[in-house]
Each structure stands twice: as C-alpha cells, then as structure tokens.
Design an enzyme around this catalytic site. Structure first.
Site, PDB file in Angstrom:
ATOM      1  N   ASP A 535      10.690  35.533 -54.806  1.00 39.05           N
ATOM      2  CA  ASP A 535      11.110  36.910 -54.631  1.00 39.05           C
ATOM      3  C   ASP A 535      12.625  36.913 -54.439  1.00 39.05           C
ATOM      4  O   ASP A 535      13.217  35.855 -54.184  1.00 39.05           O
ATOM      5  CB  ASP A 535      10.392  37.493 -53.411  1.00 39.05           C
ATOM      6  CG  ASP A 535      10.843  38.899 -53.096  1.00 39.05           C
ATOM      7  OD1 ASP A 535      10.927  39.712 -54.022  1.00 39.05           O
ATOM      8  OD2 ASP A 535      11.124  39.176 -51.911  1.00 39.05           O
ATOM      9  N   THR A 537      14.776  39.674 -52.527  1.00 40.19           N
ATOM     10  CA  THR A 537      15.227  40.156 -51.229  1.00 40.19           C
ATOM     11  C   THR A 537      14.529  39.420 -50.093  1.00 40.19           C
ATOM     12  O   THR A 537      13.301  39.433 -49.986  1.00 40.19           O
ATOM     13  CB  THR A 537      14.966  41.669 -51.101  1.00 40.19           C
ATOM     14  OG1 THR A 537      15.564  42.334 -52.198  1.00 40.19           O
ATOM     15  CG2 THR A 537      15.544  42.206 -49.799  1.00 40.19           C
ATOM     16  N   ASP A 736       8.579  37.136 -48.782  1.00 40.83           N
ATOM     17  CA  ASP A 736       8.670  37.421 -47.344  1.00 40.83           C
ATOM     18  C   ASP A 736       8.140  38.781 -46.943  1.00 40.83           C
ATOM     19  O   ASP A 736       8.043  39.076 -45.760  1.00 40.83           O
ATOM     20  CB  ASP A 736      10.124  37.309 -46.874  1.00 40.83           C
ATOM     21  CG  ASP A 736      10.942  38.537 -47.262  1.00 40.83           C
ATOM     22  OD1 ASP A 736      10.734  39.066 -48.374  1.00 40.83           O
ATOM     23  OD2 ASP A 736      11.786  38.956 -46.451  1.00 40.83           O
TER      24      ASP A 736
END
Length: 848
Positions: A535, A537, A736
C-alpha cells in the site's frame, strides 16, 4: 448485545480454543472465551437461547455453558484509538474486572517442546501424553519470582535480600521458580545419582579386560554380577525410571517415540541380566563366559540410561536458550511504577495500574505501560521492541510503549493500555503462540516418525536373527548386543526437534528485530513468495501530510514571513493539511498571530485578514474567487510539483499570489533500500493505492517499483490480489489501514504495519512493530534463514539415522571388524539431539 456466560469443563488452552471455535460457528455470534476466569463473552445480533449455545459447546467436548449471573450483559463500550488516530476496536469497559488483563498470565501455561499436539497447552507441569517429554512452561509477562526466608516463611519479598527478622538470605519460593530451571535442577540431581552408581558398574564390567583381574581375587565373577545388579537398582528405579514410564505409555497409546526404543533396548538388557543371574541354566553355552556365568548387561543398561539422561539434561539447558528472546522481552517489563494521585507520588506494583492513571517516569527508568506523554519531553530507547538502535525524541502527545527505556529527562505519562493490552505483552503472546505452532514442513517429519519406530524394531529383530544364524561365536551374544545398539542409536528425538527448535529461535529473532510472526506456517510460506504488493499511505509513506517547501516570489517577503501568514490563516482550521502547516510552524518557532474575518471555503481553502492584509490560502479556484493573479513562473513551478504528486496551496496577499506551500506525504527513508533488497531476492514489488495517478506514479518512480495501480477501492485491491494469484503468483500484501484488511486476508501472506489499525493487524500473518517497510525484507530474510536451518536439521537427523542404523547393525564388521557398542550408540544418540538444538541456536546470530 453482549452477555457473559460461565463455562465448566475446560482444563487447558486447547479446550478453550475448541469451545470458542464451536460458539463462533453459530450465525450471528461472536465469542471470546477465556480460561481464567472460565467464561465466554458473546456478542449476538439477536437473542440466542442458552440451549442452542449448549448444543454448540457439546460438539467440542464435555463442556457446559450457563449465564454467569442475572443482568450480566456487557455494555458501555469505549473506542480504543490506534497510534495513528484511527478508530480501532470497541472493547468492554465498565464490566471488565481489573484482573482480566493478568489472570491468564498469572497461571502457569505448559507445552510440549516437541509440539506433538500443535499449539495445545496444559495448566500443570508434567509429561507430554504423546511423546513423554517434560512439559515446558511458557514464559509469561506477569510470571514473578517471590522470595521468602527459610526460617520465617511469613516474610515474602519481590526481590532477593536479607530477612528483616533473622538476617538470613532470602530464597526463591518454590512455586515461583522458573519451571525450566526446576526441570534442569531435577534432571541434574538424578544425573549425579546415576553417575554415582553407574561408574562402579562400568569399572567392574571393564575390569574383565584386565589380565589377572584383581577384583576376582576378592570374589568370583558371579558375585560381582550381583554387585552390579544392586548398584543398577537406583539407576533404573529412581534416576531413569521416567524413561520406562514414558515407553510404557507410548506402547499403550501406540504413539511410538524415542522412549519406546530406549525402554525396549535398556529394559531388555536389564531384564535379560536378571534372568541370567537367577536362572543361568536355561541359556545355551553360547551365552556363557569361560567362568561359566551368563553374560550380563547391567553396565550396558546403566550406561545407556545415564547417557540418555545426560542428553535430556543438555536439552533442558539448551532449550532454555531457545526461549532467550522471550525472556529478554520479559526482563523489559518493570515490576514497579510511580503513580501520581491527588498530587502525591507513590511507588506501586505494576499490576495495580489502570488505564487513565498518571505516571511519572524518571531518567533511566523503563516505561511501565503503554500510553502518551502528558507533560515534558525526552528521548526514548525503543530498540528492544523496534530493533532500531537510534533513540527517538518524544514530546507531549507522543505515544510511548511499555518496556522501552527513558533517557535523561523526567516526564508524566497517561496510562492507556495496561497488562495484557500493552504492545510488549501482545508481542510476547504472539511469539509464544508462533513458537508452539507447526510449520507445514514438520508434517513430513511427523509422518516419518510415525513409521520410523516400528521399522527400527523390525530392523533390530532382523539384526538379531542374522547374527544368530550367520554370525561368529558367540553368535547369540553378538546378535543381542547389536540389536540393542540398533534400538538405541535410532531414537528419533533429533528428527522431532529439527523443526520446532528452528521455529522457536527464528520467531524470537524476528521479535527482537521488530518482525512479529503469527505462526510457523507464515514463516515457511514467506519463503515461497514471488510478488510483494504494498500500500502507499502509511506503508511506503509516513501516512501523514507534512510541509515540504514554502516558496515566496515577492521581494522582501521571506519564507518565515510567508509562513507567519499561513500559520495564522490555518490556526482556526481543522483540516489535516492545516494541522500539517501548524506542526511545521511549531518546528520553526513561528508565533501564531490573530486572524480576523476567517472563512473556510469548502473545497477551495481559507481566507482572512492578517496584519491588516487580506490573505487567502488555497487552490487555483480560490485564487480566481478572490481575484488574485498568479504569475506564469509561479504557476509553472506549482504545476511541476503537482505532477510529482505534491499538494500545492497558493498564498495571496490582496490581489496577488505571492507564493505557495508544498505539502506531501513523505516517503519512508528505508523504502528504497527495502525495495532494492526484495529485488535482490528476485521478488517483484508493486503498489496498490487509492491515491491519484500522478501521486502513485511519482512514488513508484522514486523507489523503483515494478509497477503500480492507483485509485483502487478496498474491493479493487482484493480483486487485484486474486488476479495475481490466478496467474500462479504467491503474493505477500503489506498495508496498514482498514481498507487494506480484505486484501491482507486474501493474500498468501498478509503483512501489517504495527502503527496501523487493529483490523489490519488481525488480518495479517506478519506484523512489523514500527511499521517500517524494511521489515518486509527482514521477514523474507528471516524466512530464508529459518527454512534453511530446518532443512539442515532434518538432513542431519535423517542422515544420522541412515548412517547410524547400519553401523549399529554391524554392516562394517565383515570388512573392518568394527562393531558399535550400545553405550557408544546411546552417547551418539544424545548428542545428535543436542547438535540439532545448537544448530538452531545459530539463528540467534543471523543478520537480517
């Protein structure tokens, strides 16, 4: 709605897991079962009769469930905030007893070091019902050693010292001494007794090789045989009797193991010798010495059993070292803390701290629980949890973790997570659980062991027959001795230890490096991954916007002058970008000036009057709205920044745009190195993000990714992972956020950032404590090294038996006249197990 139910009949963690599993199979039910207290907290969409719940738990075994008490509904939840500010999971508040966090840790949890029943645990010490090995106590965060006076048992202290009554040295209380150390001390005591009686037996037996044996001047051989018998009794019936108990249990349950072979080999030798003493006339002449007595093997039985005991002793000592990583983590947890109540400071036990308490942490002290700094600032050494050696600066509002070490300043902290909820406790639990789990490769070893023992027994019988029929005189004696040697040398202990020892040490090594492995299967599967999906961000980037640059094009207007205006305009805004600007201003020590006529223009920016000047901060549309002109060179420079994925806000004074502020989500400093290391491993690294195309492209090019896909929704990420898997790829996914959870669950290996949401962490098999992307490369390296170590152990254990059994059977005798004594076979067998453990311990020194 939630209710608390009382459950009876559970005795171990395995029982708890079975009950929890069956309850969660009921539609609309989410159950959490605890062993101490024995209860279930059940969330249900609609009321479910207790009878239906009872039907479910009955499928798991002889268990009963009933409502704990009238009105035991759990309510008044509070939301826990994860470290990055996301809402995580809702947990009970009012009705959760303060001891819940520690109850499970306070009681002893024991497991088999051979992991015969996977992750099954027991609440009492003893022997494994499958293989007979001594159960090992699982390290616990709240497992404390208490000290008492041998003369005054009413004196109990947390630390060693002198008795305040008589001055005698305080000693550890029996109930709190480390179980592994107690096991070692017990084995050591038995080993000393075994050596004490085995040594004279051995000397008496070997004296027969001395010309004009002086012992025979004292009395004939047949009487010395009786002496050997008497001396062997403490060895057989005290020091090593546990081996025969385990052998008998293995035969009765038909779960054959190393003790089956030891019990048969040593037991047959000893019983044969007893019959030879009592009824020598029933044996043919081939079994008799030139003195007319039958050959006895008391020395072989005693020496074999003593050497096996030595092997168990060395294993107990070495096994403690495999848990050293957990023990080092346990040492991080302080026993005491300084609590602030009503303005007074008091030194209290760590178990009495609750969420919401204020604690003072002094220079050099260990931080007692998880929380945030309320007053003060400091530097904290977090290397013991994150694996990063550089101390981290902390100020008011920053998070701190239990077990980390404060620098040279004092501060006041707010306790937020205590007991089993702290990061340190969760790390220890995860490491414990992973250490007990079975890697798929171990199934092969288990299958081999299942057939191994019967085959060895048949080989031993065949060895006796071959020697008895075709061997030299005394052929029966040769056949008997070699058959016993085959039984002893073939013990599959090394084969059983090959995988769990490597897993245990490897998982501990990962924990010390900030890489938490949920189970051994994840550790093995990580070795097969060929695509890593990340991912953006919070994974590749810091996950929070920050000011990268402020550009001023007006003469006489410095960067700080422009920043002063920008800070003032944002002082009344709650937008995330505004917070980034305020944080930047604080770092630059910019005072916050008053703004008049503040207005937030939705989707465009903010306006107001600062220092009697009409100012505006926002996008190009806002500049058009306030009538501010943008110079071509300013617009060109801002456009170039936007193409790189930066967020640009123009600042205007009056009718002129005088500069802009560039805001970006910084790429983590280790991202490029991590991608390069994964490339070196032959892995493909691609990025899935919900961000725009320009930003994704800029990040991808900056860290040299193999590709990216932008503007993906959570379901899109899930589908993209499936596509890769349909192509035959083995996929690891790192993320996250809540939006990453579906893809993390779908991937072959899910990797969660420890700084992310609890949902993402629950969906993943591997967690990176500090959320550092370099941890992905560390996890891959750890997997490579652990799997390599396991294969070395298996090769060594199997190769040892492949070579050892034929030699013990006497295959070298026709060519070189060499035979392997059962005593030497016992010594070799014991050290083969220790060698596997020592090889596993090499992982502690591995570089990740």
């Amino acid at each position: 709605m939630q209710h608390i139910y009382k459950i009876t009949g559970m005795h171990c963690n395995g029982c708890r897991e079975k009950v929890e599993c069956e309850l969660n199979k009921i539609d609309g039910v989410s159950a959490k079962v605890t062993l101490d207290p024995p209860q279930a907290i059940i969330s249900m969409e609609k009321h479910i009769p207790t009878g239906q719940l009872q039907q479910a738990v009955s499928k798991a075994g002889n268990y009963t469930i009933e409502m704990d008490m009238p009105g035991s509904m759990v309510h008044d939840h509070h939301t826990v905030q994860s470290e990055n500010g996301h809402q995580a999971m809702s947990v009970p508040h009012e009705h959760k007893h303060k001891t819940d966090n520690t109850a499970q840790h306070a009681s002893g949890v024991y497991y088999c070091p051979m992991h015969c029943e996977g992750d099954k645990t027991y609440d009492k010490p003893g022997n494994c019902p499958v293989c007979g090995m001594n159960l090992v106590q699982q390290p616990s965060l709240h497992q404390k050693t208490k000290y008492t006076c041998p003369m005054h048992p009413e004196i109990i202290r947390d630390e060693p010292g002198a008795c305040p009554i008589c001055g005698m040295e305080l000693i550890p209380m029996d109930g709190n001494v480390e179980e592994e150390d107690k096991t070692y001390q017990t084995l050591l005591k038995k080993f000393k007794i075994a050596v004490l009686f085995t040594l004279p037996i051995f000397l008496i037996s070997m004296s027969e090789m001395i010309p004009n044996n002086p012992l025979f001047r004292l009395m004939p051989l047949k009487y010395w045989n009786w002496v050997q018998f008497v001396l062997s009794l403490p060895v057989v019936f005290y020091a090593t009797w546990m081996f025969f108990e385990r052998a008998w249990r293995s035969i009765v349950t038909w779960k054959l193991n190393m003790f089956t072979l030891i019990g048969i080999g040593a037991g047959v030798s000893w019983v044969f010798s007893i019959i030879a003493l009592l009824m020598p006339g029933i044996f043919p002449d081939e079994f008799k010495t030139h003195h007319g007595t039958v050959y006895v093997y008391f020395e072989a039985a005693a020496v074999i059993l003593t050497l096996v005991l030595l092997g168990q002793l060395l294993e107990a000592r070495a096994h403690g070292k495999t848990n050293s990583a957990i023990r080092e983590l346990l040492k991080l947890a302080p026993n005491k803390a300084t609590i602030i109540k009503d303005g007074k400071e008091e030194n209290v036990d760590i178990d009495s701290i609750h969420a919401g308490d204020l604690l003072r942490v002094k220079p050099g002290e260990k931080i007692p629980v998880d929380g945030s700094i309320k007053e003060g600032e400091t530097v904290i050494d977090e290397s013991m949890i994150s694996g990063e050696p550089v101390p981290v600066e902390k100020k008011a509002g920053d998070k701190v973790k239990a077990g980390t070490i404060n620098g040279n300043k004092t501060f006041v902290m707010l306790a937020e997570k205590v007991g089993a909820d702290t990061v340190l406790a969760q790390i220890i639990d995860m490491v414990n659980n992973a250490s007990r789990s079975k890697a798929p490769i171990q199934k092969m070893a288990d299958k081999i062991s299942g057939y191994f023992v019967p085959i060895v027994v048949l080989i031993a019988v065949a060895t006796f027959i071959v020697w008895a029929v075709w061997g030299p005189q005394p052929s029966y004696v040769y056949g008997f001795v070699n058959a016993v040697a085959v039984l002893i040398i073939a013990c599959p202990c090394a084969l059983g230890l090959a995988t769990p020892m490597s897993v245990m040490v490897g998982v501990g090594k990962g924990a010390k490096s900030g890489v938490l492995i949920k189970n051994a299967e994840a550790l093995e599967k990580m070795n097969t991954i060929d695509v890593v999906v990340i991912d953006k961000t919070g994974t590749v980037t810091e996950g929070k916007p920050s000011v990268e640059k402020i550009n001023s094009i007006k003469n006489g207007l410095s960067e700080n002058d422009l920043l002063t205006i920008i800070v003032a305009l944002n002082s009344n805004s709650e937008h995330p970008l505004a917070q980034a600007i305020l944080n930047y201003g604080k770092e630059k020590n910019i005072p916050v000036q008053q703004v008049f006529g503040f207005e937030a223009v939705t989707g465009k920016g903010v306006t107001g009057t600062v220092n009697n000047q009409q100012a505006a901060l926002g996008n190009k549309k806002l500049m058009e709205q306030v009538g501010a002109t943008i110079a071509p060179e300013l617009e060109q420079e801002a456009g170039a920044a936007q193409q790189q994925g930066k967020t640009v806000s123009y600042i205007s004074l009056g009718k002129e745009a005088v500069g802009f502020v560039m805001i970006s989500d910084k790429i983590k400093s280790t991202a490029t190195e991590a991608v390069q290391r994964l490339h070196d491993e032959g892995l493909k690294v691609i990025m899935f993000t919900g961000d725009n195309e320009d930003t994704a492209k800029a990040v991808s090019e900056a860290i040299d990714l193999d590709g990216f896909k932008a503007q993906l929704l959570p379901e899109n990420k899930l589908q993209e992972v499936k596509k890769l898997q349909d192509e035959g790829r083995k996929v690891a996914m790192a993320g996250d956020g809540i939006n990453d959870a579906p893809a993390l669950s779908q991937a072959d290996i899910g990797i969660a950032m420890g700084t992310g949401t609890d949902v993402a962490i629950e969906s993943a098999e591997i967690t990176l404590v500090e959320g550092d992307i370099i941890g992905i490369a560390k996890a891959r390296s750890l997997s490579d090294k652990v799997m390599g170590n396991i294969k070395q152990n298996l090769l060594f254990a199997l190769g040892y038996n492949v070579l050892g059994i034929p030699i013990a059977a006497g295959v070298l005798y026709p060519f070189f006249g060499l035979l392997l004594s059962p005593m030497i076979a016992a010594l070799a067998m014991s050290f083969s197990s220790v060698s596997v453990i020592i090889n596993s311990l090499r992982l502690k020194q591995a570089s990740l």
